[in-house]
Scaffold this motif. Structure first.
Motif, PDB file in Angstrom:
ATOM      1  N   ALA A  73       0.832  -1.202   0.000  1.00 36.81           N
ATOM      2  CA  ALA A  73       0.000   0.000   0.000  1.00 36.81           C
ATOM      3  C   ALA A  73       0.866   1.251   0.000  1.00 36.81           C
ATOM      4  O   ALA A  73       1.987   1.248   0.516  1.00 36.81           O
ATOM      5  N   LEU A  74       0.338   2.322  -0.560  1.00 35.94           N
ATOM      6  CA  LEU A  74       1.086   3.573  -0.589  1.00 35.94           C
ATOM      7  C   LEU A  74       1.118   4.256   0.768  1.00 35.94           C
ATOM      8  O   LEU A  74       2.165   4.766   1.179  1.00 35.94           O
ATOM      9  N   ASN A  75      -0.030   4.271   1.467  1.00 32.02           N
ATOM     10  CA  ASN A  75      -0.129   5.154   2.626  1.00 32.02           C
ATOM     11  C   ASN A  75      -0.704   4.532   3.891  1.00 32.02           C
ATOM     12  O   ASN A  75      -0.794   5.232   4.902  1.00 32.02           O
ATOM     13  N   ASP A  76      -1.094   3.264   3.865  1.00 31.55           N
ATOM     14  CA  ASP A  76      -1.855   2.732   4.990  1.00 31.55           C
ATOM     15  C   ASP A  76      -1.166   1.579   5.707  1.00 31.55           C
ATOM     16  O   ASP A  76      -0.737   0.597   5.081  1.00 31.55           O
ATOM     17  N   ASP A  77      -1.065   1.697   7.063  1.00 29.73           N
ATOM     18  CA  ASP A  77      -0.775   0.549   7.913  1.00 29.73           C
ATOM     19  C   ASP A  77      -2.011  -0.352   7.903  1.00 29.73           C
ATOM     20  O   ASP A  77      -3.151   0.141   7.909  1.00 29.73           O
ATOM     21  N   LEU A  78      -1.798  -1.676   7.938  1.00 32.37           N
ATOM     22  CA  LEU A  78      -2.915  -2.594   7.767  1.00 32.37           C
ATOM     23  C   LEU A  78      -2.902  -3.729   8.789  1.00 32.37           C
ATOM     24  O   LEU A  78      -1.842  -4.122   9.280  1.00 32.37           O
ATOM     25  N   PHE A  79      -4.120  -4.230   9.073  1.00 29.99           N
ATOM     26  CA  PHE A  79      -4.303  -5.460   9.828  1.00 29.99           C
ATOM     27  C   PHE A  79      -4.741  -6.562   8.866  1.00 29.99           C
ATOM     28  O   PHE A  79      -5.546  -6.326   7.962  1.00 29.99           O
ATOM     29  N   PHE A  80      -4.239  -7.789   9.101  1.00 29.47           N
ATOM     30  CA  PHE A  80      -4.598  -8.957   8.291  1.00 29.47           C
ATOM     31  C   PHE A  80      -5.078 -10.054   9.233  1.00 29.47           C
ATOM     32  O   PHE A  80      -4.370 -10.431  10.170  1.00 29.47           O
ATOM     33  N   LYS A  81      -6.292 -10.594   8.985  1.00 29.44           N
ATOM     34  CA  LYS A  81      -6.864 -11.636   9.841  1.00 29.44           C
ATOM     35  C   LYS A  81      -7.541 -12.706   8.998  1.00 29.44           C
ATOM     36  O   LYS A  81      -8.074 -12.418   7.910  1.00 29.44           O
ATOM     37  N   ILE A  82      -7.541 -13.925   9.513  1.00 30.30           N
ATOM     38  CA  ILE A  82      -8.309 -15.028   8.923  1.00 30.30           C
ATOM     39  C   ILE A  82      -9.203 -15.591  10.021  1.00 30.30           C
ATOM     40  O   ILE A  82      -8.723 -16.002  11.082  1.00 30.30           O
ATOM     41  N   ALA A  83     -10.500 -15.622   9.773  1.00 33.07           N
ATOM     42  CA  ALA A  83     -11.456 -16.070  10.787  1.00 33.07           C
ATOM     43  C   ALA A  83     -11.110 -17.477  11.285  1.00 33.07           C
ATOM     44  O   ALA A  83     -10.835 -18.383  10.490  1.00 33.07           O
ATOM     45  N   GLY A  84     -11.098 -17.645  12.599  1.00 36.61           N
ATOM     46  CA  GLY A  84     -10.947 -18.963  13.201  1.00 36.61           C
ATOM     47  C   GLY A  84      -9.560 -19.556  13.149  1.00 36.61           C
ATOM     48  O   GLY A  84      -9.352 -20.698  13.595  1.00 36.61           O
ATOM     49  N   HIS A  85      -8.569 -18.840  12.626  1.00 31.10           N
ATOM     50  CA  HIS A  85      -7.221 -19.391  12.450  1.00 31.10           C
ATOM     51  C   HIS A  85      -6.183 -18.488  13.105  1.00 31.10           C
ATOM     52  O   HIS A  85      -6.245 -17.258  12.971  1.00 31.10           O
ATOM     53  N   ASN A  86      -5.216 -19.107  13.776  1.00 33.27           N
ATOM     54  CA  ASN A  86      -4.032 -18.398  14.232  1.00 33.27           C
ATOM     55  C   ASN A  86      -2.939 -18.507  13.171  1.00 33.27           C
ATOM     56  O   ASN A  86      -2.930 -19.436  12.356  1.00 33.27           O
ATOM     57  N   LEU A  87      -2.038 -17.566  13.211  1.00 37.61           N
ATOM     58  CA  LEU A  87      -0.884 -17.546  12.307  1.00 37.61           C
ATOM     59  C   LEU A  87       0.381 -17.554  13.152  1.00 37.61           C
ATOM     60  O   LEU A  87       0.444 -16.889  14.191  1.00 37.61           O
ATOM     61  N   THR A  88       1.404 -18.295  12.701  1.00 42.62           N
ATOM     62  CA  THR A  88       2.688 -18.344  13.405  1.00 42.62           C
ATOM     63  C   THR A  88       3.713 -17.547  12.604  1.00 42.62           C
ATOM     64  O   THR A  88       4.125 -17.950  11.513  1.00 42.62           O
ATOM     65  N   VAL A  89       4.115 -16.407  13.136  1.00 44.85           N
ATOM     66  CA  VAL A  89       5.088 -15.545  12.461  1.00 44.85           C
ATOM     67  C   VAL A  89       6.476 -16.169  12.584  1.00 44.85           C
ATOM     68  O   VAL A  89       6.911 -16.515  13.688  1.00 44.85           O
ATOM     69  N   VAL A  90       7.179 -16.303  11.443  1.00 46.67           N
ATOM     70  CA  VAL A  90       8.501 -16.935  11.446  1.00 46.67           C
ATOM     71  C   VAL A  90       9.572 -16.070  10.769  1.00 46.67           C
ATOM     72  O   VAL A  90      10.767 -16.390  10.856  1.00 46.67           O
ATOM     73  N   GLU A  91       9.157 -14.998  10.129  1.00 43.68           N
ATOM     74  CA  GLU A  91      10.135 -14.169   9.411  1.00 43.68           C
ATOM     75  C   GLU A  91       9.500 -12.831   9.064  1.00 43.68           C
ATOM     76  O   GLU A  91       8.308 -12.762   8.762  1.00 43.68           O
ATOM     77  N   VAL A  92      10.284 -11.760   9.147  1.00 39.13           N
ATOM     78  CA  VAL A  92       9.855 -10.440   8.680  1.00 39.13           C
ATOM     79  C   VAL A  92      10.995  -9.819   7.883  1.00 39.13           C
ATOM     80  O   VAL A  92      12.169  -9.981   8.224  1.00 39.13           O
ATOM     81  N   ASP A  93      10.653  -9.132   6.806  1.00 35.71           N
ATOM     82  CA  ASP A  93      11.652  -8.412   5.991  1.00 35.71           C
ATOM     83  C   ASP A  93      12.852  -9.295   5.645  1.00 35.71           C
ATOM     84  O   ASP A  93      14.004  -8.855   5.667  1.00 35.71           O
TER      85      ASP A  93
END
Length: 556
Positions: free
Chosen positions: A227-247
């Motif tokens: 996105a050009l200008n917006d910080d965002l939230f990302f969600k999937i109903a009923g599911h957890n996500l395991t973060v393993v890497e950024v950038d």
């Protein structure tokens, strides 16, 4: 088997499976920038694309590979392509920001970008780096580990790329041109998109993106905020996500039901398809914790399990409040570098350059604007003026009068940065750089201000990753706050959000000779002048010096 048959067999394997024969490859890509008539939100317009795709094609390679991309401009604007997050060690001419490392590629011309992916693996992105063209000129970069090197987490069965973006019904360049002439902020986007799809909106049954999964499988989601200008939230109903890497830097795994991601950032997360067969809502919504106008549209997509009946009801999810600052803080605080023997966190412990940069907005006089003034942005009260020749060319060829090396290490005037702003909110203008010795260590405290309004600033550094050693609200305290710095396993990034009315502290080693841009990745703030550049000196040997420019480097 005859000797000749053995040779034929070896040649056949080398042709079909070249990665088995060599450790690193040269990957060739051909990016043709072409205009394409596109319909979204029940409205059509012509947009610039790469190879007719929006989002553009994914660039795949392995750590250690050399990537060669021929970019041919068949569009109607000058342009460049930036390989966001690629460190460009020894290949500064290929970094891509217009008028920083190169002059733009003019319509009808082409340029070959060549770089090696050294010491990086994970998810990055590429995008245009001139005007607001990156609104539609962007795509993913996927850097796989070296052959034989496993992931430091359970290997997923499949992976999916998720690119988040914004969409304007109007021509984006016309939107910012009108705003620049008026001195006011531009119109916000009309929708957010997921892999190019805004999903259904009131008055228009737009097609939404569908993420197809199979029960029992683990999926690697490579999530990119283009996105050009917006910080965002990302969600999937009923599911957890395991973060393993950024950038493109591994993290200690942690679970969350909501990803917070700023413009220019990437997050790789594991999704376990372990719920009941059916359809599950995917939501992408904005984060903004101050009262300013943004695109508050929530984009909708669907996760669909295999064998889901056609008319199944969709499982819903709650949308995070637009001002869910505690949610963003929890996500940011959970990020830690893996800091293993194989992937250490080499945080600089001694500092050669300790810099304090205020980032924020101001108002300058403007004779042609409606109210006689215009909104601007600055670093240490300097609104950066783009040159008319590339800074790197001016440096390499010793062209005088293009820039100065007097960017201030501290604000020109101290004040209560997150309290009552000063009466004078004007900024100075200049093409001023800060000089760093080769291999010197740098600490930057990025301090938001309440001049006009406090606001989050996702700040991106070209040419190097950095470690986010600290963050906080209010004014940075140079006596107390460094005592709380994480120097053991801070997250490694290329883009860091400076919190609204707060500060972030980063550290890095300047081991890449050249000129490197640093700017807010909110495109509006960059346009207003919230940007600067570092000049990193050459070292002693040929591997520590900026090489000559390529012969096809565009001219201004």
């Amino acid at each position: 088997m005859k000797f000749s048959s053995w040779i034929q067999a070896i040649l056949l394997v080398a042709f079909l499976y070249p990665a088995l024969m060599v450790e690193s490859l040269v990957r060739h890509y051909n990016f043709r920038v072409v205009l394409k008539n596109t319909t979204k939100l029940c409205s059509s317009k012509v947009i610039p694309t790469v190879n007719g795709k929006f989002p553009g094609p994914t660039l795949y390679a392995r750590e250690g590979d050399t990537v060669i991309v021929r970019v041919t401009n068949h569009g109607n604007h000058n342009l460049t392509i930036h390989w966001h997050g690629v460190k460009q060690l020894g290949t500064g001419w290929a970094d891509g920001p217009a008028y920083i490392t190169q002059c733009p590629i003019q319509p009808g011309q082409n340029f070959i970008y060549k770089f090696t992916l050294t010491g990086q693996r994970g998810t990055l992105l590429w995008h245009a780096h001139h005007l607001w063209l990156r609104a539609t000129l962007h795509g993913a970069i996927v850097i796989l580990p070296k052959l034989g090197t496993p992931y430091p987490f359970p290997t997923p069965q499949e992976e999916r790329i998720i690119i988040l973006s914004e969409w304007w019904k109007s021509d984006v360049e016309a939107v910012i041109d009108e705003a620049t002439q008026s001195g006011f902020p531009p119109n916000v986007s009309d929708a957010h998109t997921i892999n190019g799809h805004p999903g259904p909106v009131p008055g228009c049954s737009s097609q939404g993106f569908t993420l197809h999964v199979e029960s029992g499988k683990t999926y690697m989601l490579r999530i990119i905020n283009a996105a050009l200008n917006d910080d965002l939230f990302f969600k999937i109903a009923g599911h957890n996500l395991t973060v393993v890497e950024v950038d493109a830097s591994y993290t200690k795994p942690f679970q969350t039901d909501t990803i917070y991601i700023s413009p220019g950032q990437t997050t790789t997360a594991l999704l376990e398809a372990n719920k009941d067969i059916g359809k599950y809502l995917i939501s992408v919504s904005p984060f903004m914790d101050i009262p300013i106008g943004i695109d508050n549209f929530t984009s909708i997509a669907t996760l669909r399990y295999k064998y889901t009946p056609p008319n199944s009801t969709t499982f819903l999810t709650s949308i995070p409040p637009q001002n869910a600052t505690p949610l963003t803080n929890t996500f940011i605080d959970s990020l830690r570098s893996l800091n293993s023997k194989q992937y250490p966190a080499n945080v600089p412990l001694t500092i050669d350059h300790s810099l304090f940069f205020t980032v924020g907005v101001g108002i300058n006089p403007c004779d042609t604007c409606v109210n006689g003034s215009t909104l601007v942005a600055s670093v240490n009260n300097v609104s950066f003026v783009m040159p008319t020749i590339a800074l790197l060319q001016a440096y390499y060829y010793n062209i005088k009068g293009v820039y100065t090396l007097d960017f201030p290490a501290n604000p020109p005037n101290s004040f209560n940065y997150t309290g009552t702003p000063p009466v004078n909110v004007q900024t100075t203008n200049g093409t001023r750089l800060y000089r760093l010795g080769y291999n010197s260590t740098v600490q930057i405290v990025l301090q938001d201000t309440t001049v006009i309004l406090p606001e989050s600033h996702p700040t991106h550094l070209h040419g190097s990753n950095f470690f986010v050693v600290g963050t906080g609200l209010g004014n940075f305290d140079p006596d107390k706050d460094p005592k709380t710095f994480n120097l053991i396993d801070p997250v490694e990034r290329n883009t860091v959000p400076v919190p609204t009315g707060g500060w972030s502290a980063i550290r890095f080693r300047a081991d890449n000779p050249g000129i490197w841009f640093m700017h807010c990745h909110i495109e509006l703030h960059t346009t207003w002048g919230l940007k600067m550049a570092f000049l990193v000196d050459n070292g002693k040997g040929p591997n520590e010096c900026l090489p000559p420019p390529p012969s096809d480097l565009p001219t201004c």
